[in-house]
Design a protein around this motif. Structure first.
Motif, PDB file in Angstrom:
ATOM      1  N   ARG A   1      44.570  15.405 -14.205  1.00 15.44           N
ATOM      2  CA  ARG A   1      45.345  16.611 -13.922  1.00 15.44           C
ATOM      3  C   ARG A   1      44.369  17.749 -13.678  1.00 15.44           C
ATOM      4  N   ARG A   2      44.701  18.584 -12.688  1.00 20.55           N
ATOM      5  CA  ARG A   2      43.836  19.714 -12.360  1.00 20.55           C
ATOM      6  C   ARG A   2      44.139  20.953 -13.200  1.00 20.55           C
ATOM      7  N   ASP A   3      45.184  20.880 -14.045  1.00 17.29           N
ATOM      8  CA  ASP A   3      45.564  22.065 -14.826  1.00 17.29           C
ATOM      9  C   ASP A   3      45.098  21.965 -16.271  1.00 17.29           C
ATOM     10  N   ILE A   4      44.059  21.169 -16.514  1.00 18.51           N
ATOM     11  CA  ILE A   4      43.474  21.099 -17.854  1.00 18.51           C
ATOM     12  C   ILE A   4      42.065  21.671 -17.817  1.00 18.51           C
ATOM     13  N   GLY A   5      41.594  22.131 -18.935  1.00 20.57           N
ATOM     14  CA  GLY A   5      40.229  22.637 -19.036  1.00 20.57           C
ATOM     15  C   GLY A   5      39.802  22.651 -20.495  1.00 20.57           C
ATOM     16  N   GLY A   6      38.521  22.761 -20.708  1.00 19.74           N
ATOM     17  CA  GLY A   6      38.058  22.765 -22.095  1.00 19.74           C
ATOM     18  C   GLY A   6      36.555  22.904 -22.176  1.00 19.74           C
ATOM     19  N   LYS A   7      36.049  22.761 -23.389  1.00 17.68           N
ATOM     20  CA  LYS A   7      34.617  22.908 -23.613  1.00 17.68           C
ATOM     21  C   LYS A   7      34.144  21.938 -24.682  1.00 17.68           C
ATOM     22  N   THR A   8      33.066  21.240 -24.367  1.00 18.47           N
ATOM     23  CA  THR A   8      32.420  20.358 -25.330  1.00 18.47           C
ATOM     24  C   THR A   8      31.522  21.177 -26.252  1.00 18.47           C
ATOM     25  N   GLY A   9      31.116  20.560 -27.347  1.00 21.02           N
ATOM     26  CA  GLY A   9      30.209  21.225 -28.272  1.00 21.02           C
ATOM     27  C   GLY A   9      29.470  20.206 -29.119  1.00 21.02           C
ATOM     28  N   THR A  10      28.152  20.328 -29.181  1.00 18.23           N
ATOM     29  CA  THR A  10      27.321  19.433 -29.990  1.00 18.23           C
ATOM     30  C   THR A  10      26.250  20.264 -30.673  1.00 18.23           C
ATOM     31  N   THR A  11      26.025  20.020 -31.943  1.00 17.83           N
ATOM     32  CA  THR A  11      25.006  20.771 -32.662  1.00 17.83           C
ATOM     33  C   THR A  11      23.717  19.963 -32.757  1.00 17.83           C
ATOM     34  N   ASN A  12      22.700  20.584 -33.313  1.00 16.45           N
ATOM     35  CA  ASN A  12      21.406  19.921 -33.478  1.00 16.45           C
ATOM     36  C   ASN A  12      21.583  18.575 -34.173  1.00 16.45           C
ATOM     37  N   GLU A  13      20.925  17.561 -33.647  1.00 17.11           N
ATOM     38  CA  GLU A  13      20.910  16.219 -34.217  1.00 17.11           C
ATOM     39  C   GLU A  13      22.310  15.640 -34.355  1.00 17.11           C
ATOM     40  N   SER A  14      23.223  16.137 -33.532  1.00 21.38           N
ATOM     41  CA  SER A  14      24.587  15.603 -33.460  1.00 21.38           C
ATOM     42  C   SER A  14      25.265  15.537 -34.836  1.00 21.38           C
ATOM     43  N   ARG A  15      25.180  16.616 -35.581  1.00 21.27           N
ATOM     44  CA  ARG A  15      25.864  16.641 -36.885  1.00 21.27           C
ATOM     45  C   ARG A  15      27.324  17.072 -36.744  1.00 21.27           C
ATOM     46  N   ASP A  16      27.609  17.840 -35.711  1.00 16.98           N
ATOM     47  CA  ASP A  16      28.982  18.261 -35.427  1.00 16.98           C
ATOM     48  C   ASP A  16      29.242  18.090 -33.939  1.00 16.98           C
ATOM     49  N   THR A  17      30.397  17.528 -33.623  1.00 15.86           N
ATOM     50  CA  THR A  17      30.787  17.393 -32.221  1.00 15.86           C
ATOM     51  C   THR A  17      32.198  17.943 -32.055  1.00 15.86           C
ATOM     52  N   TRP A  18      32.428  18.623 -30.934  1.00 14.55           N
ATOM     53  CA  TRP A  18      33.695  19.309 -30.689  1.00 14.55           C
ATOM     54  C   TRP A  18      34.190  19.053 -29.276  1.00 14.55           C
ATOM     55  N   PHE A  19      35.489  19.158 -29.136  1.00  9.95           N
ATOM     56  CA  PHE A  19      36.075  19.391 -27.814  1.00  9.95           C
ATOM     57  C   PHE A  19      37.306  20.253 -28.021  1.00  9.95           C
ATOM     58  N   SER A  20      37.335  21.373 -27.298  1.00  8.54           N
ATOM     59  CA  SER A  20      38.463  22.297 -27.380  1.00  8.54           C
ATOM     60  C   SER A  20      38.920  22.605 -25.965  1.00  8.54           C
TER      61      SER A  20
ATOM     62  N   PHE B   1      42.739  23.138 -23.162  1.00  6.63           N
ATOM     63  CA  PHE B   1      44.146  23.474 -22.958  1.00  6.63           C
ATOM     64  C   PHE B   1      44.751  22.617 -21.865  1.00  6.63           C
ATOM     65  N   GLY B   2      46.058  22.537 -21.885  1.00  6.64           N
ATOM     66  CA  GLY B   2      46.890  22.014 -20.827  1.00  6.64           C
ATOM     67  C   GLY B   2      48.121  22.890 -20.757  1.00  6.64           C
ATOM     68  N   PRO B   3      49.050  22.629 -19.866  1.00 10.86           N
ATOM     69  CA  PRO B   3      50.245  23.470 -19.785  1.00 10.86           C
ATOM     70  C   PRO B   3      50.996  23.527 -21.114  1.00 10.86           C
ATOM     71  N   GLY B   4      51.065  24.706 -21.711  1.00 13.81           N
ATOM     72  CA  GLY B   4      51.835  24.911 -22.927  1.00 13.81           C
ATOM     73  C   GLY B   4      51.202  24.401 -24.202  1.00 13.81           C
ATOM     74  N   ILE B   5      49.936  24.012 -24.173  1.00 19.51           N
ATOM     75  CA  ILE B   5      49.299  23.446 -25.369  1.00 19.51           C
ATOM     76  C   ILE B   5      47.809  23.753 -25.357  1.00 19.51           C
ATOM     77  N   VAL B   6      47.254  23.961 -26.528  1.00 19.70           N
ATOM     78  CA  VAL B   6      45.807  24.112 -26.695  1.00 19.70           C
ATOM     79  C   VAL B   6      45.427  23.306 -27.921  1.00 19.70           C
ATOM     80  N   ALA B   7      44.299  22.605 -27.861  1.00 16.72           N
ATOM     81  CA  ALA B   7      43.937  21.689 -28.949  1.00 16.72           C
ATOM     82  C   ALA B   7      42.434  21.679 -29.161  1.00 16.72           C
ATOM     83  N   THR B   8      42.059  21.395 -30.404  1.00 16.22           N
ATOM     84  CA  THR B   8      40.653  21.257 -30.778  1.00 16.22           C
ATOM     85  C   THR B   8      40.473  19.958 -31.552  1.00 16.22           C
TER      86      THR B   8
END
Length: 804
Positions: free
Chosen positions: A661-680, A682-689
């Motif tokens: 889908r072209r209406d989604i977007g987000g951002k990855t996240g990784t800390t030093n030595e991969s101790r924390d990993t994220w993805f946050s 959105f899509g239509p009507g929803i946002v998630a982390t």
């Protein structure tokens, strides 16, 4: 106290007393007849006190000296249950009589009987016939048969001694007494009496009929109620708490978290069985069994452990989520037999075993296995789980995860998973775990830059930084990942590919104070934000709940909405005692703000359909919110023209492959030595982390090598936001957005487009692969044309990761 989802699914219940209120008209007539025949046959004839019963009790007292006959009518029992104690004294009996006479003046017989049916204690924490029907039979009161109604009707006099679970023999005798009384008064026929009298005792304990697994949400609701009403009142007031959670979204989130943790665990290798119960030589495998599961035959019972011994041992191991314990009873070349808790011999095929190369460390795995015997031995106590039609070897994940999803227009939490297994660990990582953000912080830094003169076409130098720190006596050298530098690069591409040195230079443009002030506006805690340049790379800490709130501002056009999970609280009589009043985002306000006159926030009342006290604060202009939101789409979809050598991937390209889908977007996240990993995102009507990491902050998520038996498109190399947290987000969004209409990419007023040169960010006269249309806040678009047209070379052709 009962906790429900927004669509009425029971999540949990708490308290000393279980009540399921029923109305008199909903109670079967035979149950009413059973109660009256046993407790008060003349109920509809007397005025609250039955003279005949009083005389009978008096005769017993005079002849025996014992208070064996209480002469209490149902009305008198209602008076006692509501206002008095159960002590057998004359003064209590006198009070009971006067109260009963008063009750008869105020209420109808049906109202009195309804109170009795809902108030009486019937054992096992069940108060009232509705709760008793559920506790003893797992049924609604209208679904009970005659024998079951008689059993419940016999409980008020001795709810503990005649309890059908604790004392089934005595309970049966009491039930049959009730049936006899019903026969005497003509409530049932002789045939009905005989059939019901011969029924065995079918009662067994039925806990709460939990319809939706959301234990972390239930605990949040419990805490809310205790804080609001106090512990005793919260547990005993019969409250109904309705959350904002939707059952479909919660089920999707929970499944996405579990599947992602299992996938991480499998690729890092097998840590071995729970225990080895015995060791025996392997019997000769049956010919062809290892290659033809249809011809496989379960092994004979092992002489070392009997069936009963294995069942007893398995019963001592509590299942974890969807993992069940099993005992290995046979190992062949490409399959294994296990004995499960239900007393069956089950087959684990090669497809359920071949992942189990040895776990050596978080960064090393053994070679791919070639036979089942390299992994399992007879007598191993192991975990298994059902995958479609067959069993798979499994293990309890040591890694942790969290996922939270909410509506960006009002902050209503739609799904929340605070960890893998609440029973073993109640730590809610969504609300309690403050972890380093990694590159999840970059959209907020860039939003400040767009307010301080940057555009998406601004060139930022993607070149190494080597800064001497006099206080530390060392040089700070933040690196890109991969360690590639391309010189001046546009902001859209720098955020889309999460280029670290560009984020640092962007922070320098904004200033540390400006960046911290910006992050605080989004709801991040100032005390958690370091006052140094590592802030640009995510050294700040935050909870997933704080992160999802921040990303909601990009999704809703600039409003700061507060997450909430309690929608309303009802009394036991369905009166609304509490109703959430969330602050709302307003599309009409965004249109007004986007007008050239730029009205002040306090003048929006003229166009805002929402009461001003319910309007969420506006912390970002709709133009900046749109630009960041659109750039976060590039994190998923990349840009350029691959056929012409200008194409590039964003760090979250896997989301594009799955969700499409072209209406989604987000951002990855990784800390030093991969101790924390994220993805946050959105899509239509929803946002998630989504977050993945170990509860032990010192433990790295590590890396994995290629597995010969790994899945198609398997994840290898260092763990990162895109590869470790991203798949949970991707799976949740894929299912959540099924059937959701596409969201158009309509820029607000005040945003214009201009064709720019990819290499310089300046205006372009060419209409080919060397240029593209870019969005700008009106008045910030470039005014110069590129002098020479040169192609933008791809930097990350395969995959990018971000570390700081």
């Amino acid at each position: 106290m009962r906790i429900y989802s927004a669509d009425g699914k029971l999540i949990s219940q708490f308290g000393e007393k279980r009540r399921i209120p029923v109305r008199y008209d909903d109670v079967p007539s035979q149950l009413v007849n059973a109660i009256l025949a046993t407790e008060d046959a003349r109920f509809f004839e007397h005025k609250g006190v039955d003279p005949i019963g009083v005389i009978r009790a008096a005769v017993v007292l005079i002849t025996t000296g014992r208070k064996a006959q209480g002469a209490s009518t149902i009305t008198m029992q209602v008076a006692r249950n509501f206002f008095l104690t159960r002590e057998k004294t004359y003064i209590r009996k006198v009070k009971e009589i006067f109260l009963a006479l008063k009750i008869e003046q105020l209420l109808t017989k049906e109202q009195i009987l309804e109170l009795y049916l809902n108030r009486s204690f019937l054992g096992n924490r069940a108060y009232g016939v509705g709760a008793a029907a559920q506790v003893y039979y797992g049924k609604e009161v209208g679904e009970l048969d005659l024998a079951q109604m008689a059993m419940i009707a016999g409980l008020p006099q001795a709810p503990s001694a005649a309890n059908p679970i604790r004392n089934p023999e005595r309970a049966m005798k009491r039930r049959n007494v009730v049936l006899s009384r019903m026969l005497e008064v003509g409530a049932i026929s002789q045939e009905e009496f005989e059939l019901a009298r011969l029924e065995p005792v079918s009662a067994r304990y039925h806990g709460a009929e939990i319809e939706l697994s959301a234990p972390y949400v239930a605990e949040m609701a419990r805490d809310f109620m205790v804080q609001r009403y106090g512990e005793e009142e919260a547990y005993t007031g019969g409250y109904k708490v309705y959350t904002t959670i939707t059952s479909e979204a919660q089920t999707m989130a929970r499944q996405a978290v579990k599947e992602n943790l299992y996938a991480y665990d499998r690729r890092h290798g097998y840590r071995g069985p729970i225990a080895s119960l015995w060791q025996m030589p392997e019997p000769n495998a049956q010919p062809g069994a290892e290659t033809d599961p249809a011809r496989a035959v379960a092994p004979a019972e092992d002489p070392t452990w009997t069936r009963e011994q294995m069942l007893e041992r398995l019963a001592s191991v509590t299942p974890v989520e969807d993992l069940e314990p099993a005992v290995v009873t046979g190992v062949e070349e490409k399959q294994a037999w296990v004995f499960t808790r239900d007393g069956q011999h089950r087959l684990i095929p090669w497809e359920g075993l071949n992942w189990a190369r040895e776990f050596i460390s978080d960064t090393r795995q053994g070679p791919a296995i070639n036979s089942a015997g390299e992994v399992l031995s007879r007598g191993d106590l192991i975990w298994v789980r059902q995958v479609e039609e067959s069993l798979m070897l499994a293990q309890v994940p040591e890694v942790s995860s969290a996922l939270v999803a909410m509506r960006p227009d009002n902050g209503a939490i739609q799904a929340l998973v605070g960890g893998y297994d609440f029973r073993n660990n109640q730590y809610n990582r969504v609300t309690q775990a403050k972890r380093q953000l990694g590159s999840n912080i970059k959209p907020f830094i860039y939003s400040a830059a767009l307010e301080h003169g940057y555009t998406l076409a601004t060139l930022v130098n993607n070149a190494p930084i080597n800064q001497w720190d006099r206080s530390q006596g060392t040089a700070w050298r933040p690196k890109n990942s991969p360690d590639v530098y391309t010189g001046p690069t546009r902001v859209r591409k720098g955020l889309g590919q999460s280029v670290n040195v560009m984020a640092v230079r962007t922070l320098r443009h904004v200033g540390i104070d400006g960046a911290i002030d910006q992050l605080v506006k989004f709801g991040f805690n100032r005390d958690d934000l370091p006052r140094n340049e590592s802030l640009a790379l995510g050294s700040a800490v935050a909870t997933p709940m704080e992160v999802v709130r921040g990303f909601a501002t990009f999704a809703n056009g600039g409003f700061k909405v507060d997450p909430y999970v309690i929608e309303r609280v009802d009394s036991a009589l369905d009166q609304v005692l509490y109703q959430a009043q969330p602050r709302l985002a307003c599309d009409e306000c965004l249109k007004a703000l986007a007008q050239p006159s730029q009205p002040e926030e306090n003048s929006l009342a003229a166009v805002c359909p929402i009461p001003q006290e319910q309007l969420a604060p506006i912390i970002l202009s709709p133009q900046v919110a749109f630009l960041i939101k659109d750039t976060l789409r590039s994190v998923v979809w990349g840009g350029g023209d691959w056929s012409q050598g200008t194409g590039w991937n964003g760090t979250a390209w896997r989301a594009a492959q799955l969700i499409k889908r072209r209406d989604i977007g987000g951002k990855t996240g990784t800390t030093n030595e991969s101790r924390d990993t994220w993805f946050s995102g959105f899509g239509p009507g929803i946002v998630a982390t989504a977050w993945v990491g170990f509860d032990d902050h010192s433990r790295e998520l590590g890396r994995t090598a290629w597995d010969n038996y790994g899945p198609r498109g398997q994840i290898t190399g260092a763990e990162s936001g895109a590869k470790t947290a991203g798949p949970a987000w991707n799976q949740f969004m894929y299912h959540y957005l099924q059937g959701v209409p596409s969201e158009s990419r309509t820029p607000p007023e005040g945003v214009v487009t201009a064709r720019i040169d990819l290499a310089t960010g300046k205006l372009s006269r060419r209409n080919d692969y060397s240029s593209m249309f870019e969005y700008f806040i009106a008045g910030t678009e470039p005014t110069e044309y590129a002098e020479s047209q040169q192609s933008e070379q791809p930097v990350f052709e395969q995959e990018t990761e971000e570390l700081f």
